[in-house]
Design an enzyme around this catalytic site. Structure first.
Site, mmCIF file in Angstrom:
data_model
loop_
_atom_site.group_PDB
_atom_site.id
_atom_site.type_symbol
_atom_site.label_atom_id
_atom_site.label_comp_id
_atom_site.label_asym_id
_atom_site.label_seq_id
_atom_site.Cartn_x
_atom_site.Cartn_y
_atom_site.Cartn_z
ATOM 1 C CB ILE A 20 -0.932 -0.025 1.236
ATOM 2 C CG1 ILE A 20 -1.975 -1.142 1.091
ATOM 3 C CG2 ILE A 20 -1.609 1.325 1.443
ATOM 4 C CD1 ILE A 20 -2.841 -1.383 2.325
ATOM 5 C CE1 TYR A 63 -2.173 -4.399 11.447
ATOM 6 C CE2 TYR A 63 -4.465 -5.105 11.405
ATOM 7 C CZ TYR A 63 -3.440 -4.355 10.883
ATOM 8 O OH TYR A 63 -3.671 -3.541 9.800
ATOM 9 C CE LYS A 97 -2.372 -0.722 11.537
ATOM 10 N NZ LYS A 97 -1.668 0.358 10.837
ATOM 11 N N PRO A 106 -8.464 1.028 5.993
ATOM 12 C CG PRO A 106 -6.399 0.758 4.961
ATOM 13 C CD PRO A 106 -7.022 1.093 6.274
HETATM 14 N N1 LIG Z 1 -3.345 -4.920 3.466
HETATM 15 C C1 LIG Z 1 -4.410 -4.870 4.248
HETATM 16 O O1 LIG Z 1 -5.352 -5.691 4.181
HETATM 17 C C2 LIG Z 1 -4.556 -3.772 5.265
HETATM 18 C C3 LIG Z 1 -5.815 -3.511 5.825
HETATM 19 C C4 LIG Z 1 -5.933 -2.507 6.766
HETATM 20 C C5 LIG Z 1 -4.840 -1.747 7.114
HETATM 21 N N2 LIG Z 1 -3.621 -2.026 6.551
HETATM 22 C C6 LIG Z 1 -2.498 -1.201 6.943
HETATM 23 O O2 LIG Z 1 -1.961 -0.600 5.787
HETATM 24 C C7 LIG Z 1 -0.555 -0.426 5.957
HETATM 25 C C8 LIG Z 1 0.222 -1.096 4.837
HETATM 26 O O3 LIG Z 1 -0.214 -2.430 4.716
HETATM 27 P P1 LIG Z 1 0.417 -3.442 3.658
HETATM 28 O O4 LIG Z 1 -0.588 -4.506 3.436
HETATM 29 O O5 LIG Z 1 0.987 -2.707 2.499
HETATM 30 O O6 LIG Z 1 1.545 -4.032 4.589
HETATM 31 P P2 LIG Z 1 2.894 -4.771 4.225
HETATM 32 O O7 LIG Z 1 3.165 -5.697 5.341
HETATM 33 O O8 LIG Z 1 2.821 -5.301 2.834
HETATM 34 O O9 LIG Z 1 3.926 -3.540 4.235
HETATM 35 C C9 LIG Z 1 4.258 -2.889 5.395
HETATM 36 C C10 LIG Z 1 5.545 -2.149 5.159
HETATM 37 O O10 LIG Z 1 5.987 -1.657 6.426
HETATM 38 C C11 LIG Z 1 7.365 -1.908 6.531
HETATM 39 N N3 LIG Z 1 7.766 -2.009 7.929
HETATM 40 C C12 LIG Z 1 7.551 -3.032 8.781
HETATM 41 N N4 LIG Z 1 8.126 -2.776 9.967
HETATM 42 C C13 LIG Z 1 8.700 -1.552 9.859
HETATM 43 C C14 LIG Z 1 9.472 -0.748 10.752
HETATM 44 N N5 LIG Z 1 9.755 -1.159 11.984
HETATM 45 N N6 LIG Z 1 9.909 0.464 10.312
HETATM 46 C C15 LIG Z 1 9.644 0.874 9.050
HETATM 47 N N7 LIG Z 1 8.953 0.144 8.152
HETATM 48 C C16 LIG Z 1 8.481 -1.062 8.562
HETATM 49 C C17 LIG Z 1 7.598 -3.202 5.788
HETATM 50 O O11 LIG Z 1 8.954 -3.362 5.418
HETATM 51 C C18 LIG Z 1 6.666 -3.054 4.618
HETATM 52 O O12 LIG Z 1 7.304 -2.438 3.523
HETATM 53 C C19 LIG Z 1 -0.222 -1.002 7.340
HETATM 54 O O13 LIG Z 1 -0.299 0.050 8.294
HETATM 55 C C20 LIG Z 1 -1.361 -1.976 7.570
HETATM 56 O O14 LIG Z 1 -1.582 -2.226 8.934
HETATM 57 C C21 LIG Z 1 -3.451 -3.022 5.642
#
Ligand SMILES: NC(=O)c1ccc[n+]([C@@H]2O[C@H](COP(=O)([O-])OP(=O)(O)OC[C@H]3O[C@@H](n4cnc5c(N)ncnc54)[C@H](O)[C@@H]3O)[C@@H](O)[C@H]2O)c1
Length: 252
Positions: free
Chosen positions: A18, A156, A160, A186
């Protein structure tokens, strides 16, 4: 006409998923983007610059307060201001679904260190720069699991929920400095991380479209419009809010 021309915006966790899609969207709107992650961000930076946008990659672990201070300073040194922050970094897609009594204390602490303290560290680092200009946009990434109460991810979902509460309480503290603090939540989004761990989320991924008014998979691009609104002047009289973007599953 690009809406974010010249605005320096930091986005964390943007090496993939994302965050990477949102970073590119910010650049398309003219923002000067600081793409940050614990992983190498050069692919995302190259993609943005090849497309004519402006971006720099800055490595930072958001759970490390000194790294977050350095991230804000490097952004300021490169662009001359820090106008926006998108706290997207989180531990999510790699988490094994398990009942609350199987989550260990180190696992709990790690999720809180990144997903909650990471947001706090980044905000503490950028607010002095925003205060100086009397303006700033902070956008936190929440999750619909907070409203649905998803099982198997207690650490988690709790983290959030904290992000939502943080958004409200911080908005009350920094409004007088012209800093707006909002969030978006999201639904299950088929990011790279989620696709790479598809076996873990298979039941939820299958069920999600049927729970929505709009019956399809959610993809990172579905979040772009909301983010651009929340970082643009169009939302300047909004603060402390969390917008749900999930195709009409959660309705509040
Ligand atoms: N994908 C979903 O279904 C979903 C739904 C709701 C919310 N979200 C939120 O959206 C955001 C992105 O989700 P995503 O699916 O792309 O996640 P992802 O796990 O694919 O990517 C998360 C990114 O955060 C980075 N990261 C992890 N630990 C870190 C740290 N300590 N310092 C800096 N960077 C760090 C990772 O390297 C990765 O690039 C997150 O906050 C997630 O909680 C995702």
């Amino acid at each position: 006409m690009p809406t974010l021309t010249g605005k320096a915006i930091i986005i964390t966790g943007a090496a993939q998923g994302i965050g990477a899609v949102l970073a590119a969207a910010l650049a398309t709107e003219g923002a000067l983007v600081a793409v940050s992650d614990v992983r190498d961000c050069s692919e995302v930076v190259d993609r943005i610059t090849l497309a004519g946008g402006q971006a720099i990659g800055i490595g930072a672990d958001v759970s490390d307060d000194a790294a977050c201070s350095a991230l804000a300073k490097k952004t300021f040194d490169a662009y001359g201001s820090v106008d926006g922050l998108v706290t997207n970094a989180a531990i999510f897609s790699s988490l094994e679904r398990k009942s609350f009594d199987r989550i260990t204390v180190p696992e709990w602490d790690q999720v809180m260190a990144v997903n909650v303290r990471g947001v706090f560290n980044c905000v503490q680092a950028v607010v002095p720069y925003m205060k100086e200009r009397g303006y700033g946009k902070i956008v936190n990434v929440c999750s619909t699991t907070v409203f649905a109460g998803a099982a198997g991810l207690l650490h988690y979902v709790t983290s959030k929920g904290a992000v939502l509460a943080f958004t409200r309480a911080l908005a009350r503290e920094v409004g007088e400095f012209g800093i707006r603090v909002n969030a978006f939540a999201p639904g299950l989004t088929m990011s790279e991380g989620v696709r790479a761990n598809e076996a873990r989320v298979a039941p939820q991924a299958k069920a999600a479209p049927q729970l929505r008014a709009l019956k399809r998979e959610q993809i990172p691009e579905d979040l772009v419009g909301t983010l651009l609104f929340l970082v643009s002047p169009e939302s300047d009289f909004m603060t402390g809010q969390t917008l749900v973007v999930d195709g009409g599953h959660i309705m509040r």
